[in-house]
Design a protein around this motif. Structure first.
Motif, PDB file in Angstrom:
ATOM      1  N   UNK B  19      -5.757   3.145  15.520  1.00  0.00           N
ATOM      2  CA  UNK B  19      -4.617   4.043  15.705  1.00  0.00           C
ATOM      3  C   UNK B  19      -4.003   4.389  14.356  1.00  0.00           C
ATOM      4  N   UNK B  20      -3.217   5.479  14.339  1.00  0.00           N
ATOM      5  CA  UNK B  20      -2.555   5.919  13.108  1.00  0.00           C
ATOM      6  C   UNK B  20      -1.109   6.278  13.396  1.00  0.00           C
ATOM      7  N   UNK B  21      -0.238   5.828  12.506  1.00  0.00           N
ATOM      8  CA  UNK B  21       1.177   6.197  12.542  1.00  0.00           C
ATOM      9  C   UNK B  21       1.418   7.133  11.355  1.00  0.00           C
ATOM     10  N   UNK B  22       2.189   8.191  11.595  1.00  0.00           N
ATOM     11  CA  UNK B  22       2.440   9.191  10.564  1.00  0.00           C
ATOM     12  C   UNK B  22       3.892   9.156  10.114  1.00  0.00           C
ATOM     13  N   UNK B  23       4.069   9.391   8.829  1.00  0.00           N
ATOM     14  CA  UNK B  23       5.412   9.418   8.254  1.00  0.00           C
ATOM     15  C   UNK B  23       5.523  10.666   7.377  1.00  0.00           C
ATOM     16  N   UNK B  24       6.353  11.594   7.773  1.00  0.00           N
ATOM     17  CA  UNK B  24       6.601  12.815   6.988  1.00  0.00           C
ATOM     18  C   UNK B  24       7.976  12.747   6.373  1.00  0.00           C
ATOM     19  N   UNK B  25       8.112  13.266   5.146  1.00  0.00           N
ATOM     20  CA  UNK B  25       9.429  13.284   4.529  1.00  0.00           C
ATOM     21  C   UNK B  25       9.669  14.641   3.880  1.00  0.00           C
ATOM     22  N   UNK B  26      10.946  14.951   3.670  1.00  0.00           N
ATOM     23  CA  UNK B  26      11.301  16.347   3.393  1.00  0.00           C
ATOM     24  C   UNK B  26      11.543  16.691   1.929  1.00  0.00           C
ATOM     25  N   UNK B  27      11.546  15.684   1.038  1.00  0.00           N
ATOM     26  CA  UNK B  27      11.824  16.010  -0.354  1.00  0.00           C
ATOM     27  C   UNK B  27      10.902  15.218  -1.271  1.00  0.00           C
ATOM     28  N   UNK B  28      10.868  15.622  -2.528  1.00  0.00           N
ATOM     29  CA  UNK B  28       9.954  14.964  -3.473  1.00  0.00           C
ATOM     30  C   UNK B  28      10.322  13.497  -3.630  1.00  0.00           C
ATOM     31  N   UNK B  29       9.312  12.671  -3.599  1.00  0.00           N
ATOM     32  CA  UNK B  29       9.531  11.229  -3.723  1.00  0.00           C
ATOM     33  C   UNK B  29       8.397  10.623  -4.521  1.00  0.00           C
ATOM     34  N   UNK B  30       8.723   9.526  -5.220  1.00  0.00           N
ATOM     35  CA  UNK B  30       7.648   8.825  -5.913  1.00  0.00           C
ATOM     36  C   UNK B  30       7.465   7.412  -5.384  1.00  0.00           C
ATOM     37  N   UNK B  31       8.182   7.094  -4.309  1.00  0.00           N
ATOM     38  CA  UNK B  31       8.041   5.757  -3.764  1.00  0.00           C
ATOM     39  C   UNK B  31       8.172   5.787  -2.254  1.00  0.00           C
ATOM     40  N   UNK B  32       7.232   5.182  -1.582  1.00  0.00           N
ATOM     41  CA  UNK B  32       7.271   5.092  -0.128  1.00  0.00           C
ATOM     42  C   UNK B  32       6.898   3.672   0.270  1.00  0.00           C
ATOM     43  N   UNK B  33       7.646   3.146   1.225  1.00  0.00           N
ATOM     44  CA  UNK B  33       7.482   1.759   1.651  1.00  0.00           C
ATOM     45  C   UNK B  33       7.192   1.718   3.148  1.00  0.00           C
ATOM     46  N   UNK B  34       6.399   0.750   3.534  1.00  0.00           N
ATOM     47  CA  UNK B  34       6.213   0.444   4.950  1.00  0.00           C
ATOM     48  C   UNK B  34       6.737  -0.964   5.206  1.00  0.00           C
ATOM     49  N   UNK B  35       7.495  -1.068   6.313  1.00  0.00           N
ATOM     50  CA  UNK B  35       8.056  -2.348   6.719  1.00  0.00           C
ATOM     51  C   UNK B  35       7.653  -2.620   8.164  1.00  0.00           C
ATOM     52  N   UNK B  36       7.642  -3.912   8.474  1.00  0.00           N
ATOM     53  CA  UNK B  36       7.403  -4.348   9.854  1.00  0.00           C
ATOM     54  C   UNK B  36       8.634  -5.115  10.324  1.00  0.00           C
ATOM     55  N   UNK B  37       9.029  -4.887  11.580  1.00  0.00           N
ATOM     56  CA  UNK B  37      10.145  -5.643  12.136  1.00  0.00           C
ATOM     57  C   UNK B  37       9.743  -6.173  13.507  1.00  0.00           C
TER      58      UNK B  37
END
Lengths: 115, 114
Positions: B19-37
């Motif tokens: 399976x795949x989870x998608x994450x879209x964001x709206x502005x320029x970024x140089x860092x993206x994190x994934x967390x589990x809860x």
């Protein structure tokens, strides 16, 4: 050796009361944060301190007042508690800049219930 | 204002499937994190993605980042019950004034069934 710790873990109180949540980190980070997680699990930043200086102050009611006595501690005081303040409050810490990922490490959370 | 959207919000998985989870964001970024809860628990850092084309893997999880498309994916290979949790992506905007402010997606609740 807990990296980011918060007290208390649970807080149940009546509307109108004033309460505080404390946070401590032993990671040597220079920046600490408060996040609020609502009942739908949505996480939003509230405040951030870097070396005891407030650097992020989101649109939060002024009943919420953070205080950082030193860079290892960040407290959150809430006046005149309202039902809508019920949530889980997470403290986090990280380095602000410099080499590294500036990864934020989260505390265990404080579940606040306002009756 | 930076917006971060995850989809799906809920994912019911069968053990052994991908399976795949998608994450879209709206502005320029140089860092993206994934967390589990996990339910009633804190957030655990899974991946930090710093550059376009970054790919990180840990066990059955693999995360990638496409900064041009402003898209990150979290791929789960051969799902197992232990992966049941809520997964969040979070983004720091490129502008210096943002400090290190994480903006979170709404989370994807994953339930892996036998």
């Amino acid at each position: 050796d807990t990296a980011v710790s918060q007290t208390p873990k649970y807080l149940v109180t009546q509307m109108g009361n004033d309460k505080s949540i404390k946070c401590e980190q032993n990671l040597g980070h220079d920046t600490m944060y408060w996040y609020k997680q609502d009942s739908k699990k949505f996480l939003k930043i509230m405040f951030s301190y870097n070396n005891k200086e407030l650097i992020i102050n989101e649109t939060v009611p002024n009943r919420f007042s953070p205080k950082s006595p030193d860079k290892a501690h960040l407290n959150l005081h809430i006046n005149s508690l309202e039902l809508g303040d019920s949530a889980v409050y997470f403290c986090a810490s990280s380095h602000l800049a410099g080499p590294g990922y500036n990864e934020q490490f989260f505390g265990p959370g404080t579940r606040l219930t306002v009756l | 204002e930076l917006k971060v959207e995850q989809n799906p919000l809920f994912l019911s998985m069968q053990e052994g499937k991908n399976y795949t989870i998608y994450c879209n964001y709206s502005t320029t970024s140089d860092r993206l994190y994934w967390y589990r809860q996990d339910p009633g628990k804190s957030l655990e850092s899974l991946f930090v993605l710093l550059s376009n084309g970054a790919v990180k893997q840990e066990g059955r999880l693999m995360a990638s980042l496409d900064t041009k498309a402003r898209l990150s994916t979290l791929h789960i290979t051969a799902a197992v019950h232990d992966l049941s949790a809520t997964y969040f992506c979070a983004v720091v905007p490129l502008i210096k004034a943002a400090g290190n402010k994480l903006t979170f997606g709404g989370g994807t609740r994953v339930l892996v069934k036998p």
